[in-house]
Design a protein around this motif. Structure first.
Motif, PDB file in Angstrom:
ATOM      1  N   ASP A 264       0.822  -1.214   0.000  1.00  0.00           N
ATOM      2  CA  ASP A 264       0.000   0.000   0.000  1.00  0.00           C
ATOM      3  C   ASP A 264       0.853   1.259   0.000  1.00  0.00           C
ATOM      4  O   ASP A 264       0.341   2.357  -0.275  1.00  0.00           O
ATOM      5  CB  ASP A 264      -0.918   0.026   1.228  1.00  0.00           C
ATOM      6  CG  ASP A 264      -2.096  -0.923   1.103  1.00  0.00           C
ATOM      7  OD1 ASP A 264      -2.327  -1.447  -0.002  1.00  0.00           O
ATOM      8  OD2 ASP A 264      -2.788  -1.146   2.121  1.00  0.00           O
ATOM      9  N   PHE A 265       2.136   1.110   0.303  1.00  0.00           N
ATOM     10  CA  PHE A 265       3.012   2.281   0.415  1.00  0.00           C
ATOM     11  C   PHE A 265       4.103   2.275  -0.653  1.00  0.00           C
ATOM     12  O   PHE A 265       5.079   3.017  -0.553  1.00  0.00           O
ATOM     13  CB  PHE A 265       3.624   2.333   1.815  1.00  0.00           C
ATOM     14  CG  PHE A 265       2.574   2.417   2.892  1.00  0.00           C
ATOM     15  CD1 PHE A 265       2.064   3.644   3.286  1.00  0.00           C
ATOM     16  CD2 PHE A 265       2.051   1.258   3.466  1.00  0.00           C
ATOM     17  CE1 PHE A 265       1.063   3.722   4.245  1.00  0.00           C
ATOM     18  CE2 PHE A 265       1.058   1.332   4.428  1.00  0.00           C
ATOM     19  CZ  PHE A 265       0.557   2.570   4.820  1.00  0.00           C
ATOM     20  N   ALA A 266       3.896   1.475  -1.689  1.00  0.00           N
ATOM     21  CA  ALA A 266       4.881   1.397  -2.766  1.00  0.00           C
ATOM     22  C   ALA A 266       4.995   2.707  -3.541  1.00  0.00           C
ATOM     23  O   ALA A 266       5.949   2.890  -4.308  1.00  0.00           O
ATOM     24  CB  ALA A 266       4.533   0.249  -3.711  1.00  0.00           C
ATOM     25  N   TYR A 267       4.051   3.621  -3.364  1.00  0.00           N
ATOM     26  CA  TYR A 267       4.108   4.920  -4.036  1.00  0.00           C
ATOM     27  C   TYR A 267       5.198   5.820  -3.459  1.00  0.00           C
ATOM     28  O   TYR A 267       5.594   6.821  -4.072  1.00  0.00           O
ATOM     29  CB  TYR A 267       2.753   5.639  -3.923  1.00  0.00           C
ATOM     30  CG  TYR A 267       2.382   6.064  -2.524  1.00  0.00           C
ATOM     31  CD1 TYR A 267       2.746   7.317  -2.044  1.00  0.00           C
ATOM     32  CD2 TYR A 267       1.678   5.216  -1.673  1.00  0.00           C
ATOM     33  CE1 TYR A 267       2.419   7.711  -0.748  1.00  0.00           C
ATOM     34  CE2 TYR A 267       1.348   5.590  -0.389  1.00  0.00           C
ATOM     35  CZ  TYR A 267       1.714   6.850   0.068  1.00  0.00           C
ATOM     36  OH  TYR A 267       1.394   7.228   1.344  1.00  0.00           O
ATOM     37  N   LEU A 268       5.704   5.495  -2.282  1.00  0.00           N
ATOM     38  CA  LEU A 268       6.695   6.345  -1.630  1.00  0.00           C
ATOM     39  C   LEU A 268       8.074   6.181  -2.268  1.00  0.00           C
ATOM     40  O   LEU A 268       8.494   5.063  -2.580  1.00  0.00           O
ATOM     41  CB  LEU A 268       6.779   6.013  -0.139  1.00  0.00           C
ATOM     42  CG  LEU A 268       5.537   6.344   0.697  1.00  0.00           C
ATOM     43  CD1 LEU A 268       5.662   5.738   2.088  1.00  0.00           C
ATOM     44  CD2 LEU A 268       5.326   7.858   0.781  1.00  0.00           C
ATOM     45  N   ASP A 269       8.758   7.283  -2.453  1.00  0.00           N
ATOM     46  CA  ASP A 269      10.118   7.253  -2.974  1.00  0.00           C
ATOM     47  C   ASP A 269      11.008   6.434  -2.037  1.00  0.00           C
ATOM     48  O   ASP A 269      10.783   6.412  -0.828  1.00  0.00           O
ATOM     49  CB  ASP A 269      10.648   8.689  -3.070  1.00  0.00           C
ATOM     50  CG  ASP A 269      11.901   8.807  -3.918  1.00  0.00           C
ATOM     51  OD1 ASP A 269      12.330   7.794  -4.510  1.00  0.00           O
ATOM     52  OD2 ASP A 269      12.469   9.912  -3.985  1.00  0.00           O
ATOM     53  N   GLN A 270      11.995   5.763  -2.595  1.00  0.00           N
ATOM     54  CA  GLN A 270      12.951   4.924  -1.864  1.00  0.00           C
ATOM     55  C   GLN A 270      12.317   3.642  -1.299  1.00  0.00           C
ATOM     56  O   GLN A 270      12.929   2.937  -0.493  1.00  0.00           O
ATOM     57  CB  GLN A 270      13.617   5.704  -0.711  1.00  0.00           C
ATOM     58  CG  GLN A 270      14.306   6.983  -1.144  1.00  0.00           C
ATOM     59  CD  GLN A 270      15.484   6.762  -2.059  1.00  0.00           C
ATOM     60  OE1 GLN A 270      16.358   5.952  -1.756  1.00  0.00           O
ATOM     61  NE2 GLN A 270      15.516   7.447  -3.190  1.00  0.00           N
ATOM     62  N   PHE A 271      11.076   3.328  -1.721  1.00  0.00           N
ATOM     63  CA  PHE A 271      10.397   2.145  -1.184  1.00  0.00           C
ATOM     64  C   PHE A 271      11.192   0.872  -1.475  1.00  0.00           C
ATOM     65  O   PHE A 271      11.410   0.052  -0.575  1.00  0.00           O
ATOM     66  CB  PHE A 271       8.987   2.036  -1.786  1.00  0.00           C
ATOM     67  CG  PHE A 271       8.215   0.835  -1.303  1.00  0.00           C
ATOM     68  CD1 PHE A 271       7.501   0.885  -0.111  1.00  0.00           C
ATOM     69  CD2 PHE A 271       8.198  -0.355  -2.036  1.00  0.00           C
ATOM     70  CE1 PHE A 271       6.788  -0.222   0.347  1.00  0.00           C
ATOM     71  CE2 PHE A 271       7.489  -1.457  -1.584  1.00  0.00           C
ATOM     72  CZ  PHE A 271       6.791  -1.391  -0.394  1.00  0.00           C
ATOM     73  N   ASP A 272      11.627   0.703  -2.707  1.00  0.00           N
ATOM     74  CA  ASP A 272      12.336  -0.527  -3.064  1.00  0.00           C
ATOM     75  C   ASP A 272      13.657  -0.654  -2.304  1.00  0.00           C
ATOM     76  O   ASP A 272      14.094  -1.768  -1.986  1.00  0.00           O
ATOM     77  CB  ASP A 272      12.596  -0.575  -4.574  1.00  0.00           C
ATOM     78  CG  ASP A 272      11.317  -0.780  -5.378  1.00  0.00           C
ATOM     79  OD1 ASP A 272      10.332  -1.279  -4.800  1.00  0.00           O
ATOM     80  OD2 ASP A 272      11.300  -0.432  -6.571  1.00  0.00           O
ATOM     81  N   ALA A 273      14.280   0.471  -2.002  1.00  0.00           N
ATOM     82  CA  ALA A 273      15.576   0.445  -1.326  1.00  0.00           C
ATOM     83  C   ALA A 273      15.447   0.173   0.169  1.00  0.00           C
ATOM     84  O   ALA A 273      16.343  -0.437   0.767  1.00  0.00           O
ATOM     85  CB  ALA A 273      16.309   1.765  -1.549  1.00  0.00           C
ATOM     86  N   LEU A 274      14.326   0.602   0.781  1.00  0.00           N
ATOM     87  CA  LEU A 274      14.255   0.600   2.242  1.00  0.00           C
ATOM     88  C   LEU A 274      13.209  -0.325   2.856  1.00  0.00           C
ATOM     89  O   LEU A 274      13.342  -0.712   4.022  1.00  0.00           O
ATOM     90  CB  LEU A 274      13.993   2.029   2.742  1.00  0.00           C
ATOM     91  CG  LEU A 274      15.095   3.048   2.476  1.00  0.00           C
ATOM     92  CD1 LEU A 274      14.653   4.438   2.941  1.00  0.00           C
ATOM     93  CD2 LEU A 274      16.393   2.654   3.158  1.00  0.00           C
ATOM     94  N   ALA A 275      12.165  -0.670   2.141  1.00  0.00           N
ATOM     95  CA  ALA A 275      11.027  -1.357   2.767  1.00  0.00           C
ATOM     96  C   ALA A 275      11.437  -2.690   3.400  1.00  0.00           C
ATOM     97  O   ALA A 275      11.056  -3.000   4.544  1.00  0.00           O
ATOM     98  CB  ALA A 275       9.911  -1.565   1.746  1.00  0.00           C
ATOM     99  N   ARG A 276      12.183  -3.503   2.696  1.00  0.00           N
ATOM    100  CA  ARG A 276      12.558  -4.814   3.242  1.00  0.00           C
ATOM    101  C   ARG A 276      13.521  -4.671   4.416  1.00  0.00           C
ATOM    102  O   ARG A 276      13.429  -5.411   5.408  1.00  0.00           O
ATOM    103  CB  ARG A 276      13.163  -5.681   2.144  1.00  0.00           C
ATOM    104  CG  ARG A 276      12.140  -6.103   1.086  1.00  0.00           C
ATOM    105  CD  ARG A 276      12.749  -7.031   0.048  1.00  0.00           C
ATOM    106  NE  ARG A 276      11.725  -7.521  -0.882  1.00  0.00           N
ATOM    107  CZ  ARG A 276      11.950  -8.392  -1.857  1.00  0.00           C
ATOM    108  NH1 ARG A 276      13.190  -8.882  -2.030  1.00  0.00           N
ATOM    109  NH2 ARG A 276      10.986  -8.783  -2.645  1.00  0.00           N
ATOM    110  N   ARG A 277      14.449  -3.735   4.308  1.00  0.00           N
ATOM    111  CA  ARG A 277      15.361  -3.506   5.430  1.00  0.00           C
ATOM    112  C   ARG A 277      14.587  -3.036   6.653  1.00  0.00           C
ATOM    113  O   ARG A 277      14.861  -3.441   7.778  1.00  0.00           O
ATOM    114  CB  ARG A 277      16.420  -2.467   5.047  1.00  0.00           C
ATOM    115  CG  ARG A 277      17.543  -2.317   6.071  1.00  0.00           C
ATOM    116  CD  ARG A 277      18.384  -1.107   5.809  1.00  0.00           C
ATOM    117  NE  ARG A 277      17.658   0.125   6.124  1.00  0.00           N
ATOM    118  CZ  ARG A 277      18.143   1.340   5.899  1.00  0.00           C
ATOM    119  NH1 ARG A 277      19.324   1.487   5.332  1.00  0.00           N
ATOM    120  NH2 ARG A 277      17.440   2.407   6.218  1.00  0.00           N
TER     121      ARG A 277
END
Length: 305
Positions: A280-293
């Motif tokens: 639901d928050f994939a629209y946020l910048d840097q999501f791919d870089a930070l979400a899993r961490r």
């Protein structure tokens, strides 16, 4: 390494005024500005200024909310300030312990400004200074880092501090730990404006670090909500309203913690946190870089709650 050396060499030829163009001022009330840096990682072009800063103009001087991420970053920020006010910067407030919240202090002290910091932020700054300088040397280069040294604040407060300058009342409240142990809010009651430091990220995903406290972060956000601000200047992103901050910061963090709680209760391990749904928050910048961490860090924290 060759690319970094070339970027640093190019940077040495740039006037600081050109570098300041990546900092975007936005006036939110009379005499009150957000100064937004880029959402990208620290690099030789932004000099560690990848955050949002604040400026408060009064008849007796100006107050800067956060000093910039390096000596040269602070100087570039000063170029922007000069374009907004003729008042000298007399006070600088550190809203936390991240590099862009304090490593520019020495520059402003050399200009005659007084630096104000919470005791918790000062302790965090001392603990992580060496690591931050090493990281910045790699990211912005030795030329970009030139002149940057840890600097002792002039005023250290425990829970709160009040400053009245030119008839403007400025309240500083330590609300951390959140993103960092020393996170503070800066509140202007007359215009109902709050500078949140790293308690709020807008337009980009927040970062939960080993030194963060994801549970208390939500409590810190509640203190912002209790103020009922009209204007909100986040630590990252453009000036905004409370509803947007709730969506991009509070709701993201609450969703992540709820997902990790369900994962733990189901017997999941840290490797499985990458599958916790944050879409639901994939629209946020840097999501791919930070979400899993973020998911892994929150798991490590919630295991012991």
């Amino acid at each position: 390494m060759r690319r970094l050396a070339l970027a640093a060499a190019t940077l040495a030829l740039w006037p600081l005024g050109l570098m300041a163009q990546i900092l975007e001022p936005q006036q939110v009330a009379p005499g009150v500005w957000a100064i937004e840096g880029p959402a990208a990682q620290r690099d030789p072009q932004n000099l560690g200024n990848n955050a949002t800063f604040g400026l408060i103009e009064t008849s007796d001087g100006a107050v800067l909310v956060d000093p910039g991420g390096s000596w040269k970053g602070a100087s570039a920020l000063h170029d922007v300030v000069r374009g907004l006010t003729d008042q000298p910067v007399t006070h600088v407030i550190n809203t936390g312990g991240q590099d862009h919240r304090w490593l520019g202090n020495g520059y402003w002290q050399s200009q005659g400004a007084q630096v104000i910091t919470s005791a918790a932020a000062f302790a965090d700054q001392k603990d992580r200074a060496s690591l931050q300088l090493t990281m910045l040397d790699a990211l912005i280069g030795s030329d970009g880092l030139a002149g940057t040294e840890p600097s002792q604040p002039d005023v250290i407060f425990a829970a709160s501090h009040e400053l009245t300058l030119g008839g403007t009342r400025i309240e500083i409240r330590h609300v951390g730990p959140a993103h960092t142990p020393g996170d503070s809010l800066v509140w202007l009651p007359e215009t109902r404006t709050v500078f949140t430091g790293d308690v709020v990220y807008v337009g980009r995903v927040l970062g939960v670090m080993s030194f963060s406290d994801s549970a208390h972060w939500l409590d810190a956000f509640s203190e912002i909500e209790a103020l009922e601000p009209v204007h909100l200047i986040p630590g990252h992103g453009p000036a905004t309203d409370l509803a947007t901050a709730q969506r991009d910061t509070r709701d993201y963090l609450a969703n992540l913690r709820a997902g990790i709680r369900d994962h733990i209760d189901a017997g999941g391990d840290i490797l499985g946190t990458v599958d916790v749904d944050q879409s639901d928050f994939a629209y946020l910048d840097q999501f791919d870089a930070l979400a899993r961490r973020n998911a892994q860090t929150v798991f490590e924290q919630m295991e012991w709650e």
